[in-house]
Design a protein around this motif. Sequence first.
Motif, mmCIF file in Angstrom:
data_model
loop_
_atom_site.group_PDB
_atom_site.id
_atom_site.type_symbol
_atom_site.label_atom_id
_atom_site.label_comp_id
_atom_site.label_asym_id
_atom_site.label_seq_id
_atom_site.Cartn_x
_atom_site.Cartn_y
_atom_site.Cartn_z
ATOM 1 N N LYS A 194 44.815 2.145 -15.279
ATOM 2 C CA LYS A 194 43.717 1.433 -14.482
ATOM 3 C C LYS A 194 43.662 2.024 -12.840
ATOM 4 C CE LYS A 194 42.974 -2.917 -16.795
ATOM 5 N NZ LYS A 194 43.097 -4.546 -16.662
ATOM 6 N N GLY A 195 44.820 2.254 -12.510
ATOM 7 C CA GLY A 195 44.837 2.826 -11.208
ATOM 8 C C GLY A 195 44.031 4.251 -11.025
ATOM 9 N N LYS A 196 44.295 5.178 -12.186
ATOM 10 C CA LYS A 196 43.582 6.482 -12.095
ATOM 11 C C LYS A 196 42.221 6.151 -12.258
ATOM 12 C CE LYS A 196 45.505 10.121 -14.142
ATOM 13 N NZ LYS A 196 45.898 10.808 -13.236
ATOM 14 N N LYS A 197 41.784 5.212 -13.060
ATOM 15 C CA LYS A 197 40.415 4.896 -13.260
ATOM 16 C C LYS A 197 39.948 4.690 -12.016
ATOM 17 C CE LYS A 197 36.901 2.133 -15.946
ATOM 18 N NZ LYS A 197 36.869 1.018 -16.774
ATOM 19 N N MET A 198 40.399 3.860 -11.179
ATOM 20 C CA MET A 198 39.881 3.409 -9.739
ATOM 21 C C MET A 198 39.873 4.618 -8.900
ATOM 22 S SD MET A 198 41.886 -0.487 -9.225
ATOM 23 C CE MET A 198 41.119 -0.486 -7.607
ATOM 24 N N GLU A 199 40.788 5.320 -8.861
ATOM 25 C CA GLU A 199 40.903 6.537 -8.087
ATOM 26 C C GLU A 199 39.830 7.581 -8.483
ATOM 27 O OE1 GLU A 199 44.603 8.318 -8.583
ATOM 28 O OE2 GLU A 199 45.765 6.699 -7.489
ATOM 29 N N ALA A 200 39.440 7.740 -9.762
ATOM 30 C CA ALA A 200 38.365 8.643 -10.114
ATOM 31 C C ALA A 200 36.903 8.107 -9.854
ATOM 32 C CB ALA A 200 38.432 8.965 -11.491
ATOM 33 N N ASN A 201 37.045 6.800 -9.964
ATOM 34 C CA ASN A 201 35.769 6.187 -9.456
ATOM 35 C C ASN A 201 35.282 6.215 -8.018
ATOM 36 O OD1 ASN A 201 34.973 5.373 -12.128
ATOM 37 N ND2 ASN A 201 35.905 3.131 -11.791
ATOM 38 N N ALA A 202 36.652 6.172 -7.200
ATOM 39 C CA ALA A 202 36.532 6.265 -5.781
ATOM 40 C C ALA A 202 35.967 7.818 -5.317
ATOM 41 C CB ALA A 202 37.839 5.863 -5.087
ATOM 42 N N ARG A 203 36.864 8.635 -6.162
ATOM 43 C CA ARG A 203 36.340 9.997 -5.674
ATOM 44 C C ARG A 203 34.817 10.260 -6.210
ATOM 45 N NH1 ARG A 203 41.742 10.944 -7.857
ATOM 46 N NH2 ARG A 203 40.593 11.640 -9.877
ATOM 47 N N ARG A 204 34.274 9.755 -7.252
ATOM 48 C CA ARG A 204 32.878 10.015 -7.888
ATOM 49 C C ARG A 204 31.795 9.219 -6.754
ATOM 50 N NH1 ARG A 204 33.453 7.509 -11.977
ATOM 51 N NH2 ARG A 204 34.335 9.238 -12.951
ATOM 52 N N GLU A 205 32.244 8.188 -6.205
ATOM 53 C CA GLU A 205 31.452 7.567 -5.232
ATOM 54 C C GLU A 205 31.481 8.208 -3.904
ATOM 55 O OE1 GLU A 205 32.967 3.557 -4.694
ATOM 56 O OE2 GLU A 205 32.235 2.934 -6.658
ATOM 57 N N GLU A 206 32.658 8.880 -3.455
ATOM 58 C CA GLU A 206 32.592 9.789 -2.208
ATOM 59 C C GLU A 206 31.705 10.999 -2.537
ATOM 60 O OE1 GLU A 206 35.819 12.052 0.482
ATOM 61 O OE2 GLU A 206 36.616 10.894 -1.228
ATOM 62 N N VAL A 207 31.648 11.853 -3.745
ATOM 63 C CA VAL A 207 30.899 12.862 -3.859
ATOM 64 C C VAL A 207 29.438 12.479 -3.818
ATOM 65 C CG1 VAL A 207 30.182 14.550 -5.647
ATOM 66 C CG2 VAL A 207 32.892 14.120 -5.068
ATOM 67 N N ASP A 208 29.278 11.400 -4.524
ATOM 68 C CA ASP A 208 27.856 10.889 -4.532
ATOM 69 C C ASP A 208 27.067 10.327 -3.067
ATOM 70 O OD1 ASP A 208 27.788 10.934 -7.235
ATOM 71 O OD2 ASP A 208 28.012 8.988 -7.579
ATOM 72 N N GLY A 209 28.146 10.044 -2.319
ATOM 73 C CA GLY A 209 27.753 9.777 -0.900
ATOM 74 C C GLY A 209 27.450 10.959 0.039
ATOM 75 N N GLN A 210 28.514 12.047 -0.339
ATOM 76 C CA GLN A 210 28.012 13.330 0.531
ATOM 77 C C GLN A 210 26.881 13.888 0.109
ATOM 78 O OE1 GLN A 210 31.629 15.282 -0.703
ATOM 79 N NE2 GLN A 210 33.098 14.326 1.152
ATOM 80 N N GLU A 211 26.655 13.833 -1.206
ATOM 81 C CA GLU A 211 25.493 14.453 -1.697
ATOM 82 C C GLU A 211 24.300 13.642 -1.141
ATOM 83 O OE1 GLU A 211 22.909 17.068 -3.637
ATOM 84 O OE2 GLU A 211 25.070 17.331 -3.522
ATOM 85 N N GLU A 212 24.101 12.503 -1.042
ATOM 86 C CA GLU A 212 23.105 11.665 -0.726
ATOM 87 C C GLU A 212 22.844 11.989 0.900
ATOM 88 O OE1 GLU A 212 20.781 9.704 -1.626
ATOM 89 O OE2 GLU A 212 21.536 10.251 -3.533
ATOM 90 N N ASP A 213 24.098 12.329 1.787
ATOM 91 C CA ASP A 213 23.740 12.742 3.202
ATOM 92 C C ASP A 213 23.296 13.962 3.198
ATOM 93 O OD1 ASP A 213 25.054 10.409 4.026
ATOM 94 O OD2 ASP A 213 27.161 11.309 4.075
ATOM 95 N N ARG A 214 23.618 14.862 2.462
ATOM 96 C CA ARG A 214 22.965 16.248 2.232
ATOM 97 C C ARG A 214 21.544 16.356 1.940
ATOM 98 N NH1 ARG A 214 28.133 17.997 0.063
ATOM 99 N NH2 ARG A 214 27.232 17.705 -1.899
ATOM 100 N N LYS A 215 21.275 15.341 0.893
ATOM 101 C CA LYS A 215 19.740 15.407 0.864
ATOM 102 C C LYS A 215 19.150 14.731 1.969
ATOM 103 C CE LYS A 215 20.137 14.696 -3.892
ATOM 104 N NZ LYS A 215 19.871 13.573 -5.011
ATOM 105 N N VAL A 216 19.535 13.721 2.823
ATOM 106 C CA VAL A 216 19.052 13.223 4.013
ATOM 107 C C VAL A 216 18.820 14.537 5.003
ATOM 108 C CG1 VAL A 216 19.153 11.618 5.924
ATOM 109 C CG2 VAL A 216 19.814 10.872 3.575
ATOM 110 N N LYS A 217 19.855 15.383 5.380
ATOM 111 C CA LYS A 217 19.944 16.056 6.327
ATOM 112 C C LYS A 217 18.872 17.140 5.876
ATOM 113 C CE LYS A 217 24.452 15.833 7.793
ATOM 114 N NZ LYS A 217 25.904 16.293 7.922
ATOM 115 N N ARG A 218 18.585 17.793 4.543
ATOM 116 C CA ARG A 218 17.438 18.619 4.319
ATOM 117 C C ARG A 218 16.182 18.101 4.355
ATOM 118 N NH1 ARG A 218 21.235 19.681 -0.029
ATOM 119 N NH2 ARG A 218 20.008 18.479 -1.293
ATOM 120 N N GLY A 219 16.340 16.632 4.220
ATOM 121 C CA GLY A 219 14.796 15.972 4.292
ATOM 122 C C GLY A 219 14.214 16.151 5.679
#
Length: 258
Positions: free
Chosen positions: A233-258
Amino acid sequence: MTFSTLAMDLDYKKELMDDLDRFLKRRKFYKRMGKAWKRGYLLYGPPGTGKSSLIAAMANYLKFDIYDLELTRLTSNSDLRSLLLSTTNRSILVIEDIDCSVDLELQDRQKADGNPQRDNELTLSGLLNFIDGLWSISEDARIIVFTTNHKDRLDPALLRPGRMDMHIHMSYCTPCGFKQLASNYLGLCNHGLFGEIEALIKEVDVTPAEVAEELLKRDNADMALEGLKIFLKGKKMEANARREEVDGQEEDRKVKRG
């Protein structure tokens, strides 16, 4: 380690055992074809997925000796030749972490580019030619096993049939592998927590070595499985947190390109 206790997918395990059986039965075939009676295997996958355990299981199954060749200790092709001549028939030659043992690919590239190559340098072509040449005069079966964590880094000359005939992907732990580990370490074939643990194993990348370590931490089977569940369960939470961080960084890049 034996195939019966190896935490590996049953289909892959059977495929490999069938391949080994077929290889041992083909002595006359190899002789008739004028080929060395040898077979090459590549075990690739993340660290901790059981590559060394599989080699041990192969050796026990075949009753073969194992020779572990450390390329980093060799300085020349002559050293390699001496070591290969010292190996016996019905043996498995193991070269672990072939992608990082020595910079063979770079040396061959330098030679191809016209950079003079000294006779005492260990090269990829020297490794392959010695194995092919010396083993061609052997009258008994020999196997060579390469392991790597990064198959994509290997030279195509190594990956082709005749050198690495069978490629075996050593994956993260599967429900089947977990059940085998639970049987090995806890003596259990079933338990109330099995269903929840198997579901978690399907969702996270966890190696058989990590699962085994968790099962070893406690003598009580119930507590061991509960500890493994919490770990997953701990590994699953870590994986989800990393995925959310990556998604957030991608959204930030989209905003900057826009």
